[in-house]
Design a protein around this motif. Structure first.
Motif, PDB file in Angstrom:
ATOM      1  N   ASN A  63       0.853  -1.189   0.000  1.00 63.24           N
ATOM      2  CA  ASN A  63       0.000   0.000   0.000  1.00 63.24           C
ATOM      3  C   ASN A  63       0.889   1.239   0.000  1.00 63.24           C
ATOM      4  O   ASN A  63       1.083   1.875   1.030  1.00 63.24           O
ATOM      5  N   ARG A  64       1.407   1.592  -1.152  1.00 67.21           N
ATOM      6  CA  ARG A  64       2.344   2.703  -1.250  1.00 67.21           C
ATOM      7  C   ARG A  64       1.619   4.030  -1.446  1.00 67.21           C
ATOM      8  O   ARG A  64       0.526   4.096  -1.988  1.00 67.21           O
ATOM      9  N   LEU A  66      -0.373   7.526  -0.845  1.00 73.71           N
ATOM     10  CA  LEU A  66      -1.446   8.119  -0.048  1.00 73.71           C
ATOM     11  C   LEU A  66      -2.701   7.256   0.032  1.00 73.71           C
ATOM     12  O   LEU A  66      -3.646   7.630   0.721  1.00 73.71           O
ATOM     13  N   THR A  67      -2.701   6.122  -0.642  1.00 76.89           N
ATOM     14  CA  THR A  67      -3.881   5.256  -0.599  1.00 76.89           C
ATOM     15  C   THR A  67      -4.197   4.830   0.825  1.00 76.89           C
ATOM     16  O   THR A  67      -5.371   4.785   1.226  1.00 76.89           O
ATOM     17  N   GLY A  68      -3.165   4.528   1.600  1.00 76.49           N
ATOM     18  CA  GLY A  68      -3.368   4.109   2.977  1.00 76.49           C
ATOM     19  C   GLY A  68      -4.006   5.189   3.826  1.00 76.49           C
ATOM     20  O   GLY A  68      -4.868   4.922   4.671  1.00 76.49           O
ATOM     21  N   LYS A  70      -6.009   7.591   2.775  1.00 71.75           N
ATOM     22  CA  LYS A  70      -7.421   7.690   2.372  1.00 71.75           C
ATOM     23  C   LYS A  70      -8.248   6.565   2.995  1.00 71.75           C
ATOM     24  O   LYS A  70      -9.362   6.796   3.479  1.00 71.75           O
ATOM     25  N   THR A  71      -7.690   5.362   2.994  1.00 73.45           N
ATOM     26  CA  THR A  71      -8.410   4.215   3.552  1.00 73.45           C
ATOM     27  C   THR A  71      -8.635   4.391   5.050  1.00 73.45           C
ATOM     28  O   THR A  71      -9.734   4.135   5.570  1.00 73.45           O
TER      29      THR A  71
END
Length: 210
Positions: A63-64, A66-68, A70-71
């Motif tokens: 999970n590289r 900014l996705t993490g 947001k989640t």
């Protein structure tokens, strides 16, 4: 209030150990840390128990970027998120803050005092953003505060590196470039001082926030 449960999401063992050492140096023990190395494992931990703070590395293998962030904002909207940043992550850190992360911590500065202070500030800022009729105004002020802090960190890092370069043997052209970088940093520091002064007009400092 009981101990603060922290979810540490960091795949680099050396960085994780440094964070854990910082927590373990605090007495009495007020932090319970759950460490995972993958984002998928973090999701499972979140399903099993509650956390008061999340510390997230932006470079996880599964999970590289900014996705993490947001989640986590969707799964835990009331829990402050602190991102761990490397030298190359300054832009990503600013984006993470704009997405709702409360703090950033440089991997070059994981000293106990800095880390603990960041956690306390993150919790306070999150609480302020979630309560009161002035929520929007508070949010804007907090975003400005976090961006100012990030600029301070970047300026300090550049100053230290310029100092290290000046101690080495440089060519005339290299010395000229280093001097130009140093001047830019000085000018940036002056600009930062103005930003900080203006910030103080909107966010009164309290002794227990320092």
């Amino acid at each position: 209030m009981g101990n603060i449960r922290v979810l540490l999401i960091e795949d680099d063992i050396l960085d994780a150990e440094q964070v854990l050492r910082s927590f373990n140096s605090v007495f009495p023990r007020v932090f319970d840390v759950v460490h995972v190395t993958r984002f998928t494992d973090a999701i499972e931990e979140i399903k099993k128990r509650s956390f008061q703070v999340v510390i997230l590395d932006l470079g996880l293998p599964d999970n590289r970027g900014l996705t993490g962030v947001k989640t986590l904002m969707k799964l835990m909207p009331s829990v402050p998120v602190i991102v761990l940043t490397g030298i190359e992550d300054d832009e990503a850190a600013m984006e993470a803050i704009s997405l709702g992360a409360q703090e950033f911590v440089s991997k070059n500065d994981l000293a106990p005092n800095s880390l603990i202070r960041s956690i306390r500030h993150a919790i306070k800022r999150k609480q302020v953003s979630l309560e009161g009729p002035d929520q929007e105004q508070n949010s804007h002020s907090l975003q400005l505060g976090k961006l100012t802090d990030l600029l301070k960190s970047v300026s300090s890092d550049v100053t230290n590196r310029v100092g290290e370069l000046k101690k080495t043997e440089l060519s005339t052209e290299q010395s000229k470039i280093v001097s130009e970088i140093e001047q830019i940093t000085v000018n940036s520091a002056h600009t930062l001082a103005e930003i900080t002064r203006e910030r103080s007009m909107f966010v009164p400092l309290r002794s227990n926030d320092i």
